[in-house]
Design a protein around this motif. Structure first.
Motif, PDB file in Angstrom:
ATOM      1  N   LYS A   1       0.888  -1.207   0.105  1.00  0.00           N
ATOM      2  CA  LYS A   1      -0.598  -0.071  -0.428  1.00  0.00           C
ATOM      3  C   LYS A   1       0.680   1.657  -0.169  1.00  0.00           C
ATOM      4  CE  LYS A   1      -2.192   1.562   4.042  1.00  0.00           C
ATOM      5  NZ  LYS A   1      -1.467   2.273   4.381  1.00  0.00           N
ATOM      6  N   ASP A   2       2.160   1.023   0.959  1.00  0.00           N
ATOM      7  CA  ASP A   2       2.714   2.657   0.855  1.00  0.00           C
ATOM      8  C   ASP A   2       3.438   2.289  -0.038  1.00  0.00           C
ATOM      9  OD1 ASP A   2       1.231   3.694   3.720  1.00  0.00           O
ATOM     10  OD2 ASP A   2       2.220   1.652   4.247  1.00  0.00           O
ATOM     11  N   LEU A   3       3.834   1.681  -1.065  1.00  0.00           N
ATOM     12  CA  LEU A   3       4.409   1.929  -1.636  1.00  0.00           C
ATOM     13  C   LEU A   3       3.636   1.640  -3.489  1.00  0.00           C
ATOM     14  CD1 LEU A   3       7.841  -0.517  -1.105  1.00  0.00           C
ATOM     15  CD2 LEU A   3       7.421   1.972  -1.283  1.00  0.00           C
ATOM     16  N   HIS A   4       3.009   2.583  -3.610  1.00  0.00           N
ATOM     17  CA  HIS A   4       1.874   2.288  -4.773  1.00  0.00           C
ATOM     18  C   HIS A   4       1.838   1.391  -5.470  1.00  0.00           C
ATOM     19  CE1 HIS A   4       2.528   7.428  -4.815  1.00  0.00           C
ATOM     20  NE2 HIS A   4       3.529   6.844  -5.272  1.00  0.00           N
ATOM     21  N   ASN A   5       1.271   0.185  -3.833  1.00  0.00           N
ATOM     22  CA  ASN A   5       0.429  -0.533  -4.659  1.00  0.00           C
ATOM     23  C   ASN A   5       1.117  -1.521  -5.028  1.00  0.00           C
ATOM     24  OD1 ASN A   5      -2.177  -0.946  -2.970  1.00  0.00           O
ATOM     25  ND2 ASN A   5      -2.645   0.496  -4.296  1.00  0.00           N
TER      26      ASN A   5
ATOM     27  N   TYR B   1       5.954  -3.284   4.337  1.00  0.00           N
ATOM     28  CA  TYR B   1       7.055  -1.934   3.571  1.00  0.00           C
ATOM     29  C   TYR B   1       6.108  -0.589   4.300  1.00  0.00           C
ATOM     30  CZ  TYR B   1      10.112  -4.806   1.551  1.00  0.00           C
ATOM     31  OH  TYR B   1      10.964  -5.972   0.918  1.00  0.00           O
ATOM     32  N   LEU B   2       7.000   0.369   5.308  1.00  0.00           N
ATOM     33  CA  LEU B   2       6.549   2.077   4.895  1.00  0.00           C
ATOM     34  C   LEU B   2       5.343   2.178   5.990  1.00  0.00           C
ATOM     35  CD1 LEU B   2       8.266   3.582   1.898  1.00  0.00           C
ATOM     36  CD2 LEU B   2       9.193   3.683   4.065  1.00  0.00           C
ATOM     37  N   SER B   3       4.815   0.813   6.259  1.00  0.00           N
ATOM     38  CA  SER B   3       3.613   0.797   7.306  1.00  0.00           C
ATOM     39  C   SER B   3       3.745   1.871   8.411  1.00  0.00           C
ATOM     40  CB  SER B   3       3.159  -0.056   7.168  1.00  0.00           C
ATOM     41  OG  SER B   3       4.110  -1.070   8.667  1.00  0.00           O
ATOM     42  N   ASN B   4       5.128   1.764   9.117  1.00  0.00           N
ATOM     43  CA  ASN B   4       5.264   2.869  10.146  1.00  0.00           C
ATOM     44  C   ASN B   4       5.714   4.217   9.119  1.00  0.00           C
ATOM     45  OD1 ASN B   4       6.802   4.220  12.517  1.00  0.00           O
ATOM     46  ND2 ASN B   4       6.263   2.388  14.188  1.00  0.00           N
ATOM     47  N   PRO B   5       5.233   5.607  10.066  1.00  0.00           N
ATOM     48  CA  PRO B   5       5.504   6.579   9.217  1.00  0.00           C
ATOM     49  C   PRO B   5       6.828   7.337   9.735  1.00  0.00           C
ATOM     50  CG  PRO B   5       3.050   7.182   9.942  1.00  0.00           C
ATOM     51  CD  PRO B   5       4.199   5.590  10.446  1.00  0.00           C
ATOM     52  N   VAL B   6       7.378   6.914  10.252  1.00  0.00           N
ATOM     53  CA  VAL B   6       8.436   7.134  10.774  1.00  0.00           C
ATOM     54  C   VAL B   6       9.394   6.137   9.857  1.00  0.00           C
ATOM     55  CG1 VAL B   6      10.881   5.754  12.687  1.00  0.00           C
ATOM     56  CG2 VAL B   6       8.436   6.247  13.397  1.00  0.00           C
ATOM     57  N   ASP B   7       9.274   5.833   9.482  1.00  0.00           N
ATOM     58  CA  ASP B   7      10.279   4.640   7.934  1.00  0.00           C
ATOM     59  C   ASP B   7      10.657   5.779   7.383  1.00  0.00           C
ATOM     60  OD1 ASP B   7      10.665   2.656   9.650  1.00  0.00           O
ATOM     61  OD2 ASP B   7       9.018   1.345   8.364  1.00  0.00           O
ATOM     62  N   ILE B   8       9.510   6.357   6.303  1.00  0.00           N
ATOM     63  CA  ILE B   8       9.243   6.872   5.758  1.00  0.00           C
ATOM     64  C   ILE B   8       9.881   8.592   5.674  1.00  0.00           C
ATOM     65  CG2 ILE B   8       7.221   8.053   5.583  1.00  0.00           C
ATOM     66  CD1 ILE B   8       8.657   6.561   2.266  1.00  0.00           C
ATOM     67  N   GLU B   9      10.118   9.592   6.568  1.00  0.00           N
ATOM     68  CA  GLU B   9      10.484  10.331   7.162  1.00  0.00           C
ATOM     69  C   GLU B   9      11.950  10.041   7.113  1.00  0.00           C
ATOM     70  OE1 GLU B   9       9.237  13.160   7.466  1.00  0.00           O
ATOM     71  OE2 GLU B   9       6.754  12.328   7.366  1.00  0.00           O
ATOM     72  N   VAL B  10      12.567   9.218   7.590  1.00  0.00           N
ATOM     73  CA  VAL B  10      13.798   9.217   8.367  1.00  0.00           C
ATOM     74  C   VAL B  10      14.891   8.529   6.660  1.00  0.00           C
ATOM     75  CG1 VAL B  10      16.101   7.590   8.798  1.00  0.00           C
ATOM     76  CG2 VAL B  10      13.775   8.345  10.378  1.00  0.00           C
ATOM     77  N   PHE B  11      14.071   7.762   6.061  1.00  0.00           N
ATOM     78  CA  PHE B  11      14.756   7.001   4.578  1.00  0.00           C
ATOM     79  C   PHE B  11      13.820   8.078   3.391  1.00  0.00           C
ATOM     80  CE2 PHE B  11      13.847   3.349   1.592  1.00  0.00           C
ATOM     81  CZ  PHE B  11      15.144   3.621   1.545  1.00  0.00           C
TER      82      PHE B  11
END
Length: 555
Positions: A71-75, A427-437
């Motif tokens: 879902k968080d990688l444009h499906n 992947y990236l389901s926790n918002p922390v990951d996308i912010e740090v990445f």
């Protein structure tokens, strides 16, 4: 040749399985049978030469796994290449050796696993490989200020070395990072034995139990279109990897009772943690047009991208710690979202990731360089991976999320052993990951603009694709969603933790509630190392062999 019984039956001839087979058969009184679904690829040059590993993708040496649409990688469904053959995923990787950090090793012990901290594990890391010798003439090109000789080190079976350190990119990369304040750290065959039998092209189907008990007594497998059972006089050891080991447990009746019931499988042991806690590293790369160099030009053909030229570098997170603390606090697991037994496991994992991310000395990202253009790109429209190298000369920078807080799962979708499991890393389901990445991916552009590395690239910078232009963090997040791929480091699906915390194996790697059954592979690793996984798997297997030998009084 398979026998009707032996002392130890090992399901999976990958990295961990072969280490165990080797160590256990050091005692000539013991017999071991290894069941491996793939073939012997030891004569395959595409396996032996690091630069060619990607040529094995989607072929006979690859399980050809793919995740659920994320879902968080444009499906997008993300390819998850895993080695199928003797050696497991060691036949399908770039042969990069990077032991885990002390902090992550210590975190394994903090999750209730006595004897699994860095001080205890270091001996088993040392057992597995031969420490490389580096001449002083190569220190500069490798970014080393010194390289101590370890005269007291016993040579292990895995020979390690640095690649040929002659290309100008090595000096530029090392000096650029040093100027930015990130110096390189100083320290980073037995098949002919009569008591070891390896059966290839044989698929393990389920563990056999003593009638009316939870005692494992053998393994059922399929070979040459027939089903066979082998009896284990001592133990069955599952070494099928982070994707296949939970599958084999569930097919055998060990796992979440509700999931097993959906497929008509009788529950032997209700163990809810089986298949849960899946972690993996995501990676994003940006290719930049490069200048031709006098000493060793960069490859013109992206399809021949020599990944063995990669140089791993660990960098602290550039994000502000106060902002990061707030982000971590806002997104920690909550009781309203999870049942109690799942909350205990999720909270324990989150605390470890939180500690690592807030430690200024701990990497939150791994950066690498690769010579050439990456031909394995996701199409920005449909997300499909294509082989489409661009003409010209390129240098590629890669960012890898070192400590993902997001965790997923892998479960069977059929009682038929030939059907692949459903893989959902979330992947990236926790918002922390996308912010740090996103901060790190945006920082790749800063690295490319920093001398002396910038002197190897055409200026102004010319990214290989239009979508690689990133003006801000939001653009970096979108780039990640379009381009991020797996680094093929799945782990944690049979986590070594106490049962009450949702663990699957104890600190001796014995499956909770089951006799004579262990799991030894990446699936038991509760927290991913920040970089490559293989060296950690070797250490886990070496320690497992020591524990098993001690239990049975073996030589």
């Amino acid at each position: 040749m398979a026998s009707s019984s032996c002392d130890f039956v090992i399901a999976g001839g990958g990295t961990a399985g072969l280490v165990l087979a080797s160590r256990l058969t050091e005692d000539g009184s013991q017999s071991v049978l290894v069941i491996e679904a793939g073939a012997d690829q030891s004569g395959n040059l595409q396996v032996k030469i690091p630069a060619f590993y990607a040529a094995n993708f989607d072929g006979d040496a690859d399980w050809n796994f793919s995740t659920k649409a994320q879902k968080d990688l444009h499906n997008r469904a993300v390819p998850l290449n895993q080695g199928r053959g003797l050696g497991g995923s060691s036949i399908l990787n770039a042969q990069i050796w990077g032991p885990p950090t002390k902090g992550i090793s210590d975190s394994w012990a903090s999750l209730g696993n006595d004897g699994w901290n860095w001080d205890s594990l270091r001996h088993f890391h040392d057992m597995s490989y031969t420490y490389p010798s580096v001449p002083e003439s190569s220190w500069k090109t490798l970014g080393l200020r010194s390289w101590p000789e370890q005269k007291d080190s016993n040579p292990g079976p895995i020979t390690t070395s640095f690649p040929n350190a002659t290309h100008p990119i090595r000096v530029a990369w090392a000096e650029t990072l040093a100027k930015l304040g990130y110096p390189m750290s100083k320290d980073p065959p037995v098949k002919d034995r009569e008591n070891i039998h390896v059966l290839t092209n044989a698929t393990a189907e389920r563990v056999i139990f003593e009638e009316g008990s939870t005692k494992a007594i053998g393994l059922q497998y399929r070979h040459n279109s027939s089903t066979t059972t082998v009896i284990a006089r001592k133990e069955v050891i599952i070494c099928s990897g982070a994707i296949q080991s939970p599958k084999l447990l569930e097919l055998s009746g060990i796992g979440n009772r509700e999931i097993l019931a959906q497929h008509g499988i009788e529950t032997i042991v209700d163990l809810c943690g089986v298949g849960e806690g899946l972690q993996d590293h995501l990676a994003v790369d940006i290719g930049f047009e490069a200048e031709a160099l006098e000493r060793g030009t960069l490859p013109q053909d992206g399809s021949r991208m020599p990944f063995n030229e990669q140089l791993p570098i660990n960098l602290p997170s550039p994000s502000g710690h106060q902002q990061l603390r707030m982000l971590l606090e806002q997104n920690r697991p909550k009781q309203d979202d999870l049942p109690d037994r799942e909350l205990a496991r999720a909270s324990a994992f989150y605390r470890v990731a939180e500690k690592a991310l807030l430690d200024p000395a701990s990497p939150s990202e791994v950066y690498r360089t690769s010579l050439g253009h990456n031909p394995f790109e996701s199409d920005p429209v449909n997300g499909e991976r294509t082989l489409n190298p661009l003409p010209g000369t390129y240098l590629t920078l890669v960012g890898i999320l070192a400590h993902p807080t997001s965790r997923g799962n892998v479960h069977i979708q059929s009682a038929n052993a030939s059907v692949a499991p459903v893989i959902d890393p979330k992947y990236l389901s926790n918002p922390v990951d996308i912010e740090v990445f996103a901060e790190h991916v945006l920082y790749l552009q800063s690295l490319a603009s920093s001398p002396p590395l910038s002197g190897l690239l055409k200026q102004p910078l010319r990214p290989s694709r239009a979508i690689s232009y990133m003006a801000d963090l939001e653009a970096a997040k979108e780039y990640i969603r379009i381009r991020a791929v797996s680094m093929w480091h799945p782990a944690g699906t049979c986590a070594m933790m106490p049962a009450e915390m949702g663990g699957v194996v104890d600190n001796h790697l014995r499956v909770h509630g089951v006799e004579n059954l262990r799991v030894v592979d990446a699936s038991v690793i509760p927290v991913l190392p920040p970089a490559n996984l293989q060296s950690a798997v070797y250490a886990v297997a070496e320690r497992a062999a020591c524990l098993i030998k001690s239990q049975y009084g073996l030589k």
